[in-house]
Design a protein around this motif. Sequence first.
Motif, mmCIF file in Angstrom:
data_model
loop_
_atom_site.group_PDB
_atom_site.id
_atom_site.type_symbol
_atom_site.label_atom_id
_atom_site.label_comp_id
_atom_site.label_asym_id
_atom_site.label_seq_id
_atom_site.Cartn_x
_atom_site.Cartn_y
_atom_site.Cartn_z
ATOM 1 N N THR A 135 0.851 -1.203 0.000
ATOM 2 C CA THR A 135 0.000 0.000 0.000
ATOM 3 C C THR A 135 0.879 1.242 0.000
ATOM 4 O O THR A 135 0.984 1.941 -1.011
ATOM 5 C CB THR A 135 -0.936 0.010 1.215
ATOM 6 N N GLY B 108 5.525 2.022 5.652
ATOM 7 C CA GLY B 108 5.154 2.204 7.040
ATOM 8 C C GLY B 108 6.372 2.581 7.869
ATOM 9 O O GLY B 108 7.515 2.315 7.472
ATOM 10 N N ARG C 291 3.108 13.095 15.219
ATOM 11 C CA ARG C 291 1.731 12.593 15.166
ATOM 12 C C ARG C 291 1.089 12.716 16.539
ATOM 13 O O ARG C 291 1.695 12.368 17.559
ATOM 14 C CB ARG C 291 1.779 11.122 14.751
ATOM 15 N N ASP D 78 -3.965 9.314 17.832
ATOM 16 C CA ASP D 78 -4.146 8.638 16.541
ATOM 17 C C ASP D 78 -3.574 7.220 16.612
ATOM 18 O O ASP D 78 -2.366 7.041 16.665
ATOM 19 C CB ASP D 78 -3.427 9.456 15.460
ATOM 20 N N PRO D 79 -4.434 6.198 16.636
ATOM 21 C CA PRO D 79 -3.942 4.822 16.846
ATOM 22 C C PRO D 79 -3.186 4.253 15.647
ATOM 23 O O PRO D 79 -3.357 4.708 14.516
ATOM 24 C CB PRO D 79 -5.237 4.036 17.076
ATOM 25 N N ARG E 61 -10.188 -1.529 20.683
ATOM 26 C CA ARG E 61 -9.846 -2.429 19.590
ATOM 27 C C ARG E 61 -8.466 -2.078 19.048
ATOM 28 O O ARG E 61 -7.982 -0.961 19.185
ATOM 29 C CB ARG E 61 -10.878 -2.331 18.468
ATOM 30 N N VAL E 62 -7.845 -3.085 18.433
ATOM 31 C CA VAL E 62 -6.523 -2.883 17.837
ATOM 32 C C VAL E 62 -6.618 -3.209 16.346
ATOM 33 O O VAL E 62 -7.304 -4.146 15.949
ATOM 34 C CB VAL E 62 -5.445 -3.734 18.554
ATOM 35 N N ARG F 112 -2.911 -6.023 10.441
ATOM 36 C CA ARG F 112 -2.889 -6.516 9.062
ATOM 37 C C ARG F 112 -1.633 -7.286 8.716
ATOM 38 O O ARG F 112 -0.590 -7.116 9.352
ATOM 39 C CB ARG F 112 -3.165 -5.392 8.057
ATOM 40 N N ALA G 66 3.008 0.195 12.825
ATOM 41 C CA ALA G 66 3.506 1.055 11.736
ATOM 42 C C ALA G 66 2.407 1.890 11.108
ATOM 43 O O ALA G 66 1.533 1.359 10.443
ATOM 44 C CB ALA G 66 4.190 0.209 10.663
ATOM 45 N N PRO G 67 2.470 3.187 11.310
ATOM 46 C CA PRO G 67 1.621 4.094 10.534
ATOM 47 C C PRO G 67 2.322 4.378 9.213
ATOM 48 O O PRO G 67 3.458 3.944 9.015
ATOM 49 C CB PRO G 67 1.590 5.355 11.398
ATOM 50 N N GLU H 260 -3.614 3.412 0.986
ATOM 51 C CA GLU H 260 -3.565 2.651 2.229
ATOM 52 C C GLU H 260 -4.636 1.565 2.267
ATOM 53 O O GLU H 260 -5.577 1.553 1.485
ATOM 54 C CB GLU H 260 -3.743 3.584 3.433
ATOM 55 N N ILE I 279 -9.945 -0.353 6.043
ATOM 56 C CA ILE I 279 -10.069 -0.731 7.462
ATOM 57 C C ILE I 279 -11.510 -1.131 7.757
ATOM 58 O O ILE I 279 -12.441 -0.365 7.468
ATOM 59 C CB ILE I 279 -9.661 0.436 8.389
ATOM 60 N N ALA J 189 -9.625 8.978 15.322
ATOM 61 C CA ALA J 189 -9.161 8.436 14.048
ATOM 62 C C ALA J 189 -8.921 9.545 13.033
ATOM 63 O O ALA J 189 -9.692 9.749 12.123
ATOM 64 C CB ALA J 189 -10.176 7.434 13.523
ATOM 65 N N PRO J 190 -7.802 10.265 13.167
ATOM 66 C CA PRO J 190 -7.550 11.404 12.291
ATOM 67 C C PRO J 190 -7.459 11.038 10.817
ATOM 68 O O PRO J 190 -7.665 11.884 9.956
ATOM 69 C CB PRO J 190 -6.229 11.962 12.793
ATOM 70 N N MET K 175 -9.487 9.690 9.390
ATOM 71 C CA MET K 175 -10.849 9.867 8.921
ATOM 72 C C MET K 175 -11.250 11.343 8.910
ATOM 73 O O MET K 175 -12.363 11.677 8.563
ATOM 74 C CB MET K 175 -11.805 9.105 9.839
HETATM 75 O O1 TXA Z 1 -1.918 0.534 4.306
HETATM 76 C C1 TXA Z 1 -1.843 0.886 5.478
HETATM 77 O O2 TXA Z 1 -2.768 0.718 6.299
HETATM 78 C C2 TXA Z 1 -0.559 1.593 5.931
HETATM 79 C C3 TXA Z 1 0.581 0.563 5.860
HETATM 80 C C4 TXA Z 1 1.866 1.102 6.411
HETATM 81 O O3 TXA Z 1 0.182 -0.605 6.521
HETATM 82 N N1 TXA Z 1 -0.698 2.141 7.243
HETATM 83 C C5 TXA Z 1 -1.428 3.257 7.493
HETATM 84 O O4 TXA Z 1 -1.384 3.675 8.823
HETATM 85 O O5 TXA Z 1 -2.059 3.850 6.648
HETATM 86 P P1 TXA Z 1 -1.873 5.091 9.323
HETATM 87 O O6 TXA Z 1 -1.447 5.196 10.718
HETATM 88 O O7 TXA Z 1 -1.384 6.152 8.432
HETATM 89 O O8 TXA Z 1 -3.406 4.998 9.326
HETATM 90 C C6 TXA Z 1 -4.000 4.165 10.276
HETATM 91 C C7 TXA Z 1 -5.362 4.630 10.628
HETATM 92 C C8 TXA Z 1 -5.469 5.614 11.777
HETATM 93 O O9 TXA Z 1 -5.331 6.952 11.409
HETATM 94 C C9 TXA Z 1 -6.864 5.326 12.274
HETATM 95 O O10 TXA Z 1 -7.775 6.059 11.488
HETATM 96 C C10 TXA Z 1 -7.043 3.854 11.979
HETATM 97 O O11 TXA Z 1 -6.029 3.481 11.130
HETATM 98 N N2 TXA Z 1 -6.953 3.024 13.192
HETATM 99 C C11 TXA Z 1 -5.858 2.436 13.713
HETATM 100 N N3 TXA Z 1 -6.154 1.768 14.831
HETATM 101 C C12 TXA Z 1 -7.465 1.942 15.029
HETATM 102 C C13 TXA Z 1 -8.376 1.524 16.032
HETATM 103 N N4 TXA Z 1 -7.968 0.776 17.047
HETATM 104 N N5 TXA Z 1 -9.663 1.882 15.890
HETATM 105 C C14 TXA Z 1 -10.059 2.656 14.864
HETATM 106 N N6 TXA Z 1 -9.254 3.103 13.878
HETATM 107 C C15 TXA Z 1 -7.980 2.746 13.967
#
Ligand code: TXA
Length: 318
Positions: free
Chosen positions: A28, A31, A51, A55-56, A110-111, A114, A134-135, A173, A176, A217-218, A220
């Motif tokens: 995607t 990370g 960050r 933001d999880p 929740r966690v 992937r 990894a974000p 990305e 979810i 959930a930023p 979003m």
């Molecule tokens: O494709 C992807 O998902 C990439 C690669 C690196 O795996 N990762 C990614 O992570 O886009 P990030 O942090 O940029 O976006 C993750 C988003 C968070 O901003 C949040 O909206 C959502 O995932 N998220 C994470 N944990 C969550 C939780 N426990 N509940 C709700 N939303 C969650």
Amino acid sequence: MKTEIGKDIEKARAILRAGGLVAIPTETVYGLAANALNPEAVAKIFEAKNRPRFDPLIVHISTFEDLERFFIQKDLRLNNIAKKIWPGPLTILHQKSEIIPDIVTAGLERVAIRIPDHPLTLALLSGLEFPVAAPSANPFNYVSPTSAKHVMDQLDGKIDYILDGGQSAVGVESTIIGMEGDELVVYRKGGTEIEKIRELFDGKIRIQTLSASNPSAPGMLKKHYSPQKKMLLFPSNFDISQTDISKTGFLRFKETMENIPWQFVLSPAGDLKEAASRLFEGLRYLDKLPIDTVYIELVPEKSLGLAINDRLKRTLGD
Ligand code: TXA
Ligand code: MG
């Protein structure tokens, strides 16, 4: 800190074991990884990215055995969908277990989990004793990186190592999803098409991707992918004679415009897959030009077009 770049999996593992930060390639986007079970290591991710702590993060694993080992698998319906897509661009939300530190989930119950689809990263993960959080490997609020160079451009000096796995094939990305009662909720449109989720889930699906009021959930939030330029929607009745083309860039789906110096065409063939894989490259390219305004054109609202349009709309102001 000196940021090195290479393909050395052993080195990347050693850094992660020591609590350092490694940018990892996925299909995607890239990370920014740290040991998910080590809260001090995870805290460094937030610092490097600037960050907000609310933001999880998504936790990355390489096998279904890891899922058994590190998580409480509350909802088998989600696992059944994941089994059809992993390794791939899908993230599922499961009940958090005790061993996942609160900093990873920003205190949520929740966690996000992937299995990414990239040979280097799968090899890296399979030799580790822990999952990695990894974000996307970009400063908070900016466009996600789809190459090692994108990561270096923005995080040089802030992270230990970049594992170079070439260009990210999917380019947007992960999608979810999670369960709320009997309903499957899509929290982010992404690399797995909604049509595919519908095929794999025989029940009600709700799409809830805009959450301006919910800071948990930023990703979003309405405006999240923020280039420096003024971003405007390319209107269907666009009048070029009213525009200073020397100061204006264009991101188009498939049409190349004549006599326009600054433009990026996502896919001349009109292929949404190609368009997704070039989206963040295009936004970064236009953002670096000596112009002040960028017009973006939305793509057809189907399959990967949903995720592309979602990202494009989030580059716009109000
Ligand atoms: O494709 C992807 O998902 C990439 C690669 C690196 O795996 N990762 C990614 O992570 O886009 P990030 O942090 O940029 O976006 C993750 C988003 C968070 O901003 C949040 O909206 C959502 O995932 N998220 C994470 N944990 C969550 C939780 N426990 N509940 C709700 N939303 C969650
Ligand atoms: Mg991100």
